[in-house]
Write a protein that holds these residues in place. Structure first.
Motif, PDB file in Angstrom:
ATOM      1  N   ALA A 228       0.932  -1.172  -0.083  1.00 47.63           N
ATOM      2  CA  ALA A 228      -0.242   0.036   0.083  1.00 47.63           C
ATOM      3  C   ALA A 228       0.895   1.649  -0.014  1.00 47.63           C
ATOM      4  CB  ALA A 228      -0.979  -0.044   1.119  1.00 47.63           C
ATOM      5  N   ASP A 229       0.774   1.898  -1.037  1.00 51.29           N
ATOM      6  CA  ASP A 229       1.390   3.248  -1.066  1.00 51.29           C
ATOM      7  C   ASP A 229       0.660   4.421  -0.416  1.00 51.29           C
ATOM      8  OD1 ASP A 229       3.545   2.545  -2.475  1.00 51.29           O
ATOM      9  OD2 ASP A 229       2.530   2.283  -4.155  1.00 51.29           O
ATOM     10  N   TYR A 230       1.106   4.837   0.574  1.00 51.91           N
ATOM     11  CA  TYR A 230       0.501   5.863   1.666  1.00 51.91           C
ATOM     12  C   TYR A 230       1.454   6.842   2.307  1.00 51.91           C
ATOM     13  CZ  TYR A 230      -2.623   7.215   5.430  1.00 51.91           C
ATOM     14  OH  TYR A 230      -3.397   7.747   6.451  1.00 51.91           O
ATOM     15  N   ASN A 231       0.974   8.145   2.227  1.00 45.68           N
ATOM     16  CA  ASN A 231       1.592   9.354   2.459  1.00 45.68           C
ATOM     17  C   ASN A 231       3.073   9.279   2.133  1.00 45.68           C
ATOM     18  OD1 ASN A 231      -0.510  10.546   3.700  1.00 45.68           O
ATOM     19  ND2 ASN A 231      -0.102   9.869   5.887  1.00 45.68           N
ATOM     20  N   GLY A 232       3.405   8.824   1.139  1.00 51.19           N
ATOM     21  CA  GLY A 232       4.679   8.660   0.518  1.00 51.19           C
ATOM     22  C   GLY A 232       5.479   7.612   0.880  1.00 51.19           C
ATOM     23  N   LYS A 233       4.945   6.579   1.509  1.00 51.86           N
ATOM     24  CA  LYS A 233       5.709   5.480   1.781  1.00 51.86           C
ATOM     25  C   LYS A 233       4.928   4.148   1.333  1.00 51.86           C
ATOM     26  CE  LYS A 233       8.157   4.164   6.333  1.00 51.86           C
ATOM     27  NZ  LYS A 233       8.216   4.388   7.707  1.00 51.86           N
ATOM     28  N   ARG A 234       5.839   3.085   1.454  1.00 53.24           N
ATOM     29  CA  ARG A 234       5.173   1.917   0.763  1.00 53.24           C
ATOM     30  C   ARG A 234       5.273   0.772   1.987  1.00 53.24           C
ATOM     31  NH1 ARG A 234       7.561  -0.072  -4.680  1.00 53.24           N
ATOM     32  NH2 ARG A 234       5.840   1.042  -5.290  1.00 53.24           N
ATOM     33  N   TYR A 235       3.986   0.361   2.325  1.00 53.72           N
ATOM     34  CA  TYR A 235       3.864  -0.696   3.419  1.00 53.72           C
ATOM     35  C   TYR A 235       3.394  -2.160   2.913  1.00 53.72           C
ATOM     36  CZ  TYR A 235       3.546   3.588   6.468  1.00 53.72           C
ATOM     37  OH  TYR A 235       3.854   4.597   7.206  1.00 53.72           O
ATOM     38  N   VAL A 236       3.979  -3.051   3.551  1.00 55.21           N
ATOM     39  CA  VAL A 236       3.204  -4.382   3.262  1.00 55.21           C
ATOM     40  C   VAL A 236       2.097  -4.418   4.204  1.00 55.21           C
ATOM     41  CG1 VAL A 236       3.861  -6.731   3.125  1.00 55.21           C
ATOM     42  CG2 VAL A 236       5.747  -5.356   2.589  1.00 55.21           C
ATOM     43  N   VAL A 237       1.004  -4.630   3.551  1.00 51.25           N
ATOM     44  CA  VAL A 237      -0.238  -4.724   4.329  1.00 51.25           C
ATOM     45  C   VAL A 237      -0.816  -5.917   4.273  1.00 51.25           C
ATOM     46  CG1 VAL A 237      -0.809  -2.123   4.122  1.00 51.25           C
ATOM     47  CG2 VAL A 237      -1.721  -3.896   2.486  1.00 51.25           C
ATOM     48  N   GLY A 238      -0.386  -6.909   3.231  1.00 47.42           N
ATOM     49  CA  GLY A 238      -1.102  -8.079   3.137  1.00 47.42           C
ATOM     50  C   GLY A 238       0.120  -9.112   2.613  1.00 47.42           C
ATOM     51  N   LEU A 239      -0.183 -10.375   2.429  1.00 51.19           N
ATOM     52  CA  LEU A 239       0.355 -11.582   2.027  1.00 51.19           C
ATOM     53  C   LEU A 239      -0.613 -12.225   1.082  1.00 51.19           C
ATOM     54  CD1 LEU A 239       2.784 -12.681   4.911  1.00 51.19           C
ATOM     55  CD2 LEU A 239       3.135 -11.438   3.029  1.00 51.19           C
ATOM     56  N   VAL A 240      -0.384 -12.829  -0.073  1.00 57.51           N
ATOM     57  CA  VAL A 240      -1.240 -13.457  -0.784  1.00 57.51           C
ATOM     58  C   VAL A 240      -1.558 -14.889  -0.178  1.00 57.51           C
ATOM     59  CG1 VAL A 240      -1.585 -14.567  -3.088  1.00 57.51           C
ATOM     60  CG2 VAL A 240      -0.236 -12.408  -3.066  1.00 57.51           C
ATOM     61  N   SER A 241      -2.831 -15.039  -0.069  1.00 56.92           N
ATOM     62  CA  SER A 241      -3.193 -16.171   0.852  1.00 56.92           C
ATOM     63  C   SER A 241      -4.232 -17.146  -0.215  1.00 56.92           C
ATOM     64  CB  SER A 241      -3.874 -15.888   2.204  1.00 56.92           C
ATOM     65  OG  SER A 241      -4.213 -16.975   2.878  1.00 56.92           O
ATOM     66  N   ARG A 242      -5.443 -16.628  -0.490  1.00 58.95           N
ATOM     67  CA  ARG A 242      -6.307 -17.751  -1.103  1.00 58.95           C
ATOM     68  C   ARG A 242      -7.123 -16.850  -2.140  1.00 58.95           C
ATOM     69  NH1 ARG A 242      -9.650 -20.879   3.128  1.00 58.95           N
ATOM     70  NH2 ARG A 242     -10.191 -18.767   3.909  1.00 58.95           N
ATOM     71  N   SER A 243      -7.352 -17.674  -3.005  1.00 58.56           N
ATOM     72  CA  SER A 243      -8.362 -17.206  -4.124  1.00 58.56           C
ATOM     73  C   SER A 243      -9.987 -17.563  -3.875  1.00 58.56           C
ATOM     74  CB  SER A 243      -8.172 -17.994  -5.508  1.00 58.56           C
ATOM     75  OG  SER A 243      -8.848 -17.302  -6.477  1.00 58.56           O
ATOM     76  N   LEU A 244     -10.779 -16.593  -3.691  1.00 56.06           N
ATOM     77  CA  LEU A 244     -12.239 -16.780  -3.604  1.00 56.06           C
ATOM     78  C   LEU A 244     -12.901 -16.780  -5.003  1.00 56.06           C
ATOM     79  CD1 LEU A 244     -12.498 -14.918  -0.162  1.00 56.06           C
ATOM     80  CD2 LEU A 244     -11.790 -17.257  -0.500  1.00 56.06           C
TER      81      LEU A 244
END
Length: 267
Positions: A228-244
C-alpha cells in the motif's frame, strides 16, 4: 448423487491456496498476476522468492525480507513444500536471465503457532510463516510492515489507497513468467470475501485477520506482498493467501501479526 458429487467438488475447489493452484485446472480463478505489467528494475528490492533451483520451473512462492536474516511468507507455502532443498532469492527480479541481489539457503522455518492445517478456519486466519536465512542477506532493503507504527500506518479499510501485488504467478494465459510482474488492485468490501453460494464452505473472512482485495494474483504468487502506497511510504499490508470467487482474493493482514513477527524475527 451426481448433483451432490458436483456440489461437493465445487465446494472443495472454492477455497484454494494460491501456491497449489494448478495451471492444468485453469478456471476463471486460476486464469487470472494476471493482466499485470513487468516490474521496473529495483522497484521492489525487499521482494524474495522461495525457489528450488534458478529457473522459474523451481519457483515455489513469494515473500518479503523483514531484516537481514528473516523473510515472511504464507504458512501454506512452507507447509505444502519441502523447503530443505530450497533457497531464498533476495531482491528477485527475473529468472531468465537470473537477476537477484543474493541467494541464501534456509536455516529454519517458523509457522505461526495458530496455523492449523486440520481446519479451514485455522489455515485461513493464520496463513503466515517466517523463514530464517542461513546467513545475513546481502541487502539493506527491508519491508516496512503495517502494524508497527499505528499512528503512521494506512487505515485498516485501505479505501482509495493504491494497492500493488507482485509475483511470478501464472499470467492471463496460464503461463508462469520469467520476470517479476506487478498488478494494481483495490480493497473490496469484506462481504465480497464472505458471501458464498449455498453449498460452498465458509471463507472464514475476518477483517482483523484479512484484507479483501482483487484481482490479479494466481498460482505461484502465494506469500507475496500486497503493498500500500500511503503518505509517501510503501507498506506491506497483506500476503497473498487464497483465491475466492472472482474478483475477491483473501490476503493475510500483516498488521495483525506485525508484533509477533518483530518479536520472533530477531537478527
Amino acid at each position: 448423487m451426481k448433483a451432490k458429487l458436483i456440489a461437493a467438488a465445487l465446494a472443495a475447489a472454492f477455497i484454494v491456496p494460491m501456491a497449489t493452484m494448478q495451471t492444468a485446472a485453469a478456471s476463471e480463478a486460476a486464469a487470472r498476476i494476471v493482466n499485470g505489467s513487468t516490474a521496473i528494475a529495483g522497484e521492489f528490492p525487499d521482494f524474495i522468492t522461495i525457489s528450488k533451483g534458478t529457473t522459474v520451473a523451481g519457483h515455489v512462492c513469494g515473500g518479503v525480507l523483514v531484516n537481514s536474516r528473516w523473510a515472511v511468507t504464507a504458512a501454506h507455502c512452507v507447509s505444502h513444500f519441502d523447503t530443505s532443498t530450497a533457497s531464498i532469492m533476495v531482491g528477485m527480479e527475473s529468472y531468465t536471465p537470473l537477476v537477484k541481489k543474493d541467494q541464501v539457503s534456509i536455516e529454519k522455518v517458523i509457522v505461526h503457532p495458530d496455523y492449523d492445517t486440520t481446519t479451514l478456519g485455522g489455515t485461513a486466519k493464520n496463513d503466515l510463516a517466517l523463514i530464517k536465512l542461513s546467513r545475513a542477506a546481502n541487502s539493506s532493503n527491508f519491508a516496512t510492515l503495517a502494524g508497527l507504527n499505528p499512528e503512521q500506518d494506512p487505515p485498516a479499510a485501505l479505501t482509495n489507497i493504491p494497492l500493488t501485488a507482485v509475483g511470478f504467478g501464472d499470467n492471463e494465459n496460464g503461463v508462469r513468467p520469467n520476470v517479476l510482474n506487478k498488478k494494481t488492485m483495490v480493497a473490496l468490501p469484506d462481504k465480497m470475501c464472505t458471501d458464498v453460494p449455498a453449498g460452498y464452505p465458509a471463507t472464514n473472512q475476518d477483517p482483523d485477520f484479512h484484507v479483501c482485495a482483487g484481482s490479479g494474483t494466481a498460482g505461484g504468487d502465494s506469500g507475496g506482498p500486497l503493498y500500500a502506497d500511503y503518505n509517501g511510504k510503501r507498506y506491506v499490508v497483506g500476503l497473498v493467501s487464497r483465491s475466492l470467487i472472482a474478483p475477491a482474493e483473501q490476503f493475510t493482514r500483516v498488521s495483525k501479526f506485525a508484533e509477533w513477527i518483530k518479536a520472533t524475527a530477531v537478527e
